[in-house]
Design a protein around this motif. Structure first.
Motif, mmCIF file in Angstrom:
data_model
loop_
_atom_site.group_PDB
_atom_site.id
_atom_site.type_symbol
_atom_site.label_atom_id
_atom_site.label_comp_id
_atom_site.label_asym_id
_atom_site.label_seq_id
_atom_site.Cartn_x
_atom_site.Cartn_y
_atom_site.Cartn_z
ATOM 1 N N GLN A 1 0.851 -1.188 0.000
ATOM 2 C CA GLN A 1 0.000 0.000 0.000
ATOM 3 C C GLN A 1 0.886 1.237 0.000
ATOM 4 O OE1 GLN A 1 -2.587 -0.292 3.473
ATOM 5 N NE2 GLN A 1 -4.015 -1.574 2.292
ATOM 6 N N LYS A 2 0.533 2.210 -0.833
ATOM 7 C CA LYS A 2 1.287 3.467 -0.836
ATOM 8 C C LYS A 2 0.343 4.612 -0.490
ATOM 9 C CE LYS A 2 2.527 7.430 -3.035
ATOM 10 N NZ LYS A 2 1.803 8.411 -3.845
ATOM 11 N N TYR A 3 0.782 5.463 0.435
ATOM 12 C CA TYR A 3 -0.018 6.618 0.824
ATOM 13 C C TYR A 3 0.739 7.894 0.449
ATOM 14 C CZ TYR A 3 -2.929 3.310 3.319
ATOM 15 O OH TYR A 3 -3.767 2.261 3.613
ATOM 16 N N GLY A 4 0.071 8.764 -0.300
ATOM 17 C CA GLY A 4 0.692 10.002 -0.789
ATOM 18 C C GLY A 4 0.685 11.110 0.258
ATOM 19 N N GLY A 5 1.241 12.250 -0.114
ATOM 20 C CA GLY A 5 1.465 13.359 0.799
ATOM 21 C C GLY A 5 0.231 13.839 1.555
ATOM 22 N N THR A 6 -0.870 14.009 0.842
ATOM 23 C CA THR A 6 -2.084 14.498 1.502
ATOM 24 C C THR A 6 -2.587 13.472 2.512
ATOM 25 O OG1 THR A 6 -2.602 15.381 -0.667
ATOM 26 C CG2 THR A 6 -4.296 15.620 1.003
ATOM 27 N N PHE B 1 -2.916 4.672 -2.581
ATOM 28 C CA PHE B 1 -3.966 5.453 -1.903
ATOM 29 C C PHE B 1 -3.643 6.944 -2.036
ATOM 30 C CE2 PHE B 1 -4.449 1.352 0.076
ATOM 31 C CZ PHE B 1 -5.828 1.231 0.230
ATOM 32 N N THR B 2 -4.658 7.719 -2.466
ATOM 33 C CA THR B 2 -4.404 9.135 -2.688
ATOM 34 C C THR B 2 -5.631 9.959 -2.303
ATOM 35 O OG1 THR B 2 -3.659 10.740 -4.336
ATOM 36 C CG2 THR B 2 -4.960 8.895 -5.168
ATOM 37 N N ASP B 3 -5.663 11.231 -2.770
ATOM 38 C CA ASP B 3 -6.773 12.101 -2.350
ATOM 39 C C ASP B 3 -7.942 12.080 -3.333
ATOM 40 O OD1 ASP B 3 -5.474 13.424 -4.375
ATOM 41 O OD2 ASP B 3 -4.974 15.211 -3.221
ATOM 42 N N VAL B 4 -7.882 11.240 -4.360
ATOM 43 C CA VAL B 4 -9.045 10.994 -5.227
ATOM 44 C C VAL B 4 -9.327 9.494 -5.179
ATOM 45 C CG1 VAL B 4 -9.092 12.845 -6.947
ATOM 46 C CG2 VAL B 4 -7.400 11.028 -7.152
ATOM 47 N N ASP B 5 -10.570 9.099 -5.518
ATOM 48 C CA ASP B 5 -10.898 7.687 -5.328
ATOM 49 C C ASP B 5 -10.656 6.850 -6.570
ATOM 50 O OD1 ASP B 5 -12.981 8.694 -6.762
ATOM 51 O OD2 ASP B 5 -14.559 7.741 -5.596
ATOM 52 N N GLY B 6 -9.742 7.277 -7.421
ATOM 53 C CA GLY B 6 -9.389 6.482 -8.584
ATOM 54 C C GLY B 6 -8.874 7.357 -9.703
ATOM 55 N N VAL B 7 -8.684 6.740 -10.860
ATOM 56 C CA VAL B 7 -8.276 7.488 -12.050
ATOM 57 C C VAL B 7 -9.552 7.951 -12.739
ATOM 58 C CG1 VAL B 7 -7.085 7.381 -14.259
ATOM 59 C CG2 VAL B 7 -6.196 6.100 -12.290
ATOM 60 N N TYR B 8 -9.592 9.225 -13.062
ATOM 61 C CA TYR B 8 -10.776 9.824 -13.674
ATOM 62 C C TYR B 8 -10.551 10.092 -15.159
ATOM 63 C CZ TYR B 8 -13.484 10.490 -9.410
ATOM 64 O OH TYR B 8 -14.241 10.282 -8.299
ATOM 65 N N THR B 9 -11.662 10.356 -15.841
ATOM 66 C CA THR B 9 -11.586 10.665 -17.276
ATOM 67 C C THR B 9 -10.723 11.901 -17.531
ATOM 68 O OG1 THR B 9 -13.697 11.760 -16.946
ATOM 69 C CG2 THR B 9 -13.752 9.579 -17.990
ATOM 70 N N THR B 10 -10.669 12.794 -16.574
ATOM 71 C CA THR B 10 -9.689 13.879 -16.601
ATOM 72 C C THR B 10 -9.521 14.363 -15.163
ATOM 73 O OG1 THR B 10 -8.976 15.884 -17.761
ATOM 74 C CG2 THR B 10 -11.267 15.852 -16.987
ATOM 75 N N ASP B 11 -8.595 15.289 -14.926
ATOM 76 C CA ASP B 11 -8.372 15.757 -13.561
ATOM 77 C C ASP B 11 -9.662 16.373 -13.006
ATOM 78 O OD1 ASP B 11 -7.568 16.924 -11.206
ATOM 79 O OD2 ASP B 11 -5.682 17.693 -12.014
ATOM 80 N N PRO B 12 -10.234 15.784 -11.962
ATOM 81 C CA PRO B 12 -11.502 16.307 -11.430
ATOM 82 C C PRO B 12 -11.383 17.739 -10.893
ATOM 83 C CG PRO B 12 -10.724 14.413 -10.137
ATOM 84 C CD PRO B 12 -9.779 14.569 -11.279
ATOM 85 N N ARG B 13 -10.157 18.208 -10.694
ATOM 86 C CA ARG B 13 -9.999 19.606 -10.254
ATOM 87 C C ARG B 13 -10.330 20.580 -11.381
ATOM 88 N NH1 ARG B 13 -5.774 19.676 -5.531
ATOM 89 N NH2 ARG B 13 -5.420 17.444 -5.513
ATOM 90 N N VAL B 14 -10.194 20.118 -12.630
ATOM 91 C CA VAL B 14 -10.482 20.988 -13.774
ATOM 92 C C VAL B 14 -11.899 20.738 -14.301
ATOM 93 C CG1 VAL B 14 -9.873 21.378 -16.204
ATOM 94 C CG2 VAL B 14 -8.094 21.366 -14.453
HETATM 95 P P1 ADP Z 1 -0.331 11.897 -3.906
HETATM 96 O O1 ADP Z 1 0.191 13.011 -3.072
HETATM 97 O O2 ADP Z 1 -1.257 11.005 -3.175
HETATM 98 O O3 ADP Z 1 0.735 11.165 -4.650
HETATM 99 P P2 ADP Z 1 -0.972 13.369 -6.318
HETATM 100 O O4 ADP Z 1 -1.262 14.816 -6.112
HETATM 101 O O5 ADP Z 1 0.379 13.004 -6.814
HETATM 102 O O6 ADP Z 1 -1.299 12.603 -4.969
HETATM 103 O O7 ADP Z 1 -2.053 12.731 -7.313
HETATM 104 C C1 ADP Z 1 -3.417 12.875 -7.071
HETATM 105 C C2 ADP Z 1 -3.973 14.057 -7.872
HETATM 106 O O8 ADP Z 1 -3.860 13.786 -9.262
HETATM 107 C C3 ADP Z 1 -5.444 14.333 -7.684
HETATM 108 O O9 ADP Z 1 -5.689 15.155 -6.574
HETATM 109 C C4 ADP Z 1 -5.853 14.975 -9.004
HETATM 110 O O10 ADP Z 1 -6.007 16.386 -8.907
HETATM 111 C C5 ADP Z 1 -4.693 14.694 -9.941
HETATM 112 N N1 ADP Z 1 -5.118 14.105 -11.223
HETATM 113 C C6 ADP Z 1 -4.687 14.515 -12.439
HETATM 114 N N2 ADP Z 1 -5.268 13.817 -13.407
HETATM 115 C C7 ADP Z 1 -6.079 12.913 -12.818
HETATM 116 C C8 ADP Z 1 -6.936 11.892 -13.302
HETATM 117 N N3 ADP Z 1 -7.085 11.644 -14.608
HETATM 118 N N4 ADP Z 1 -7.633 11.153 -12.397
HETATM 119 C C9 ADP Z 1 -7.485 11.375 -11.077
HETATM 120 N N5 ADP Z 1 -6.680 12.329 -10.561
HETATM 121 C C10 ADP Z 1 -5.986 13.096 -11.410
#
Ligand code: ADP
Ligand code: ASP
Ligand code: MG
Length: 405
Positions: free
Chosen positions: A6-11, A172-185
């Motif tokens: 398991q890997k946990y990122g910065g957030t 493990f990160t701050d989004v619940d998976g890979v999305y069709t594009t960055d959900p922040r945009v």
């Molecule tokens: P961590 O610190 O856990 O490594 P990152 O910031 O490196 O986290 O990666 C997670 C972020 O990647 C998300 O918060 C999201 O804004 C961004 N991101 C960019 N593209 C995508 C995508 N297609 N699906 C999900 N997240 C994405």
């Protein structure tokens, strides 16, 4: 009994409370009877903080010392997480990259992993301990500390999983998976249940920083089952897998974008054999990586070249190009560091025509001018003015029906 990395990122480890939350999740996995190796990043913002400390001392610090500095962030989190696990009566032991002996080459700040000795880790796992490993770092053959590039903890996790033949590597990160594009945009972006290694590699290479490129490469090469999940919510996340296992035959899987681009053009250079080499050779010699390249068809025996480089290298590349243009008798040099690259990615492109024209129409309907185009088997990229990034991503997202149902 399975072995899970398991890997946990910065957030996910950004506060001591969150570290306790991670410890609880790890313990839960242990209680299911599985062996667990945990890889952690530095607390969020810490790596950037360390980089700016260095900049206060020297704009160009020695790469070796830089790695000694930035690797400290992860040493803090491995210790804190191990303490939190022990506090839950879960036996755990922390290791730096050097202690595990994650052997890398000596390319400081972008080192590649060459070998991992799994012996000590195996002994700990056999003794019922959770092994907590510092991400992002290794050592070269002389014992110098190295780091693996920004986002490198993902690669540590995948490499540990490959070396110890883990059953799954969970990011493990701050989004619940890979999305069709960055959900922040694009808040209407949709989580993908599965994505192929090939598509994920393109997405990562074209700017989606959810996984480090090398982690995806490594996982594909060694067939490591890889999953992206949320640290904060339960869920299946996204499985990165091989093409024949992906059921949804979507034409387009996602949209990636990269804000770190800049564009340079040299006009009116002689159209002769060797000209591309004469222009791009000195750029490469200056250690600047070139991304897209376009050469125009010749007019009156001269031609134009346009290429893109990372924005950090813009000034350096411009200086080199001006010099080269002078030497070759070029007409003019122009540059623009306010551009971005938008890319459509999908293995379905191979078998479907008309995707490029649909993309170009969508952009033109929004009045977005395309400055450069490049295509490969499973992606189409365009360069546009940076002010169109959000608009471009959202209009493509809608045109290709990627939003949530
Ligand atoms: P961590 O610190 O856990 O490594 P990152 O910031 O490196 O986290 O990666 C997670 C972020 O990647 C998300 O918060 C999201 O804004 C961004 N991101 C960019 N593209 C995508 C995508 N297609 N699906 C999900 N997240 C994405
Ligand atoms: N801490 C490192 C970084 O911020 C590595 C990582 O988080 O993956 O880039
Ligand atoms: Mg990351």
């Amino acid at each position: 009994m399975a072995l899970i990395v398991q890997k946990y990122g910065g957030t996910s480890v950004g506060t001591t409370e969150r570290i306790r939350n991670v410890a609880a999740k790890v313990k839960k996995e242990r209680d299911r009877g599985n062996d667990v190796i945990v890889v952690v990043s530095a607390m969020s913002g810490e790596t950037n903080r360390l980089i700016s400390l260095a900049a206060e001392i020297d704009e160009n610090p020695a790469p070796r010392e830089m790695d000694v500095l930035v690797s400290t962030g992860e040493q803090v989190t491995i210790a804190l997480l191990s303490m939190a696990l022990q506090k839950l009566d879960c036996d755990a032991r922390s290791y730096t990259g050097g202690q595990i002996r994650i052997l890398t080459d000596n390319a400081h700040s972008k080192a590649r992993i060459l070998d991992i000795s799994g012996k000590a880790v195996r002994e700990d796992l056999n003794a019922g301990r959770v092994v907590v490993v510092a991400g992002f770092q290794g050592v070269d053959e002389h014992g110098n500390i190295t780091t693996l590039g920004r986002g490198g903890s993902d690669t540590t996790a995948v490499a540990m999983a490959a070396a110890l033949k883990a059953d799954e590597c969970q990011i493990f990160t701050d989004v619940d998976g890979v999305y069709t594009t960055d959900p922040r945009v694009e808040p209407r972006a949709r989580r993908l249940n599965k994505i192929t290694f090939e598509e994920m590699l393109e997405m990562a290479s074209l700017g989606s920083k959810v996984l480090q490129i090398r982690a995806v490469e490594f996982a594909g090469k060694y067939s490591v089952p890889l999953r992206v999940l949320s640290s904060f919510e339960e869920g299946e996340g996204t499985l990165i897998t091989f093409e024949d296992e992906v059921m949804e035959e979507a034409k387009i899987s996602g949209i990636a974008f990269n804000r770190d681009e800049s564009q340079l053009t040299v006009r009116g250079v002689p159209d002769q054999p060797g000209i591309a080499y004469k222009i791009l050779g000195p750029i490469a010699d200056a250690n600047v990586e070139i991304d897209m390249i376009v050469q125009n068809t010749s007019q009156d025996g001269t031609t134009d070249f346009t290429f893109t480089v990372h924005r950090n290298d813009y000034q350096k590349a411009l200086g080199v190009l001006n010099q080269v243009s002078n030497d070759l008798g070029g007409r003019e040099v122009k540059g623009n560091d306010g551009i971005v690259k938008l890319s459509l990615v999908g293995v379905g492109m191979r078998s479907h025509a008309g995707i490029a024209s649909k993309m170009f129409k969508a952009l033109s309907d929004e009045g977005i001018n395309i400055c450069m185009i490049s295509t490969s088997e499973i992606k189409i990229s365009v360069v546009v003015d940076e002010k169109y990034l959000e608009l471009g991503v959202r209009s493509l997202h809608e045109t290709f029906d990627l939003q949530q149902a």
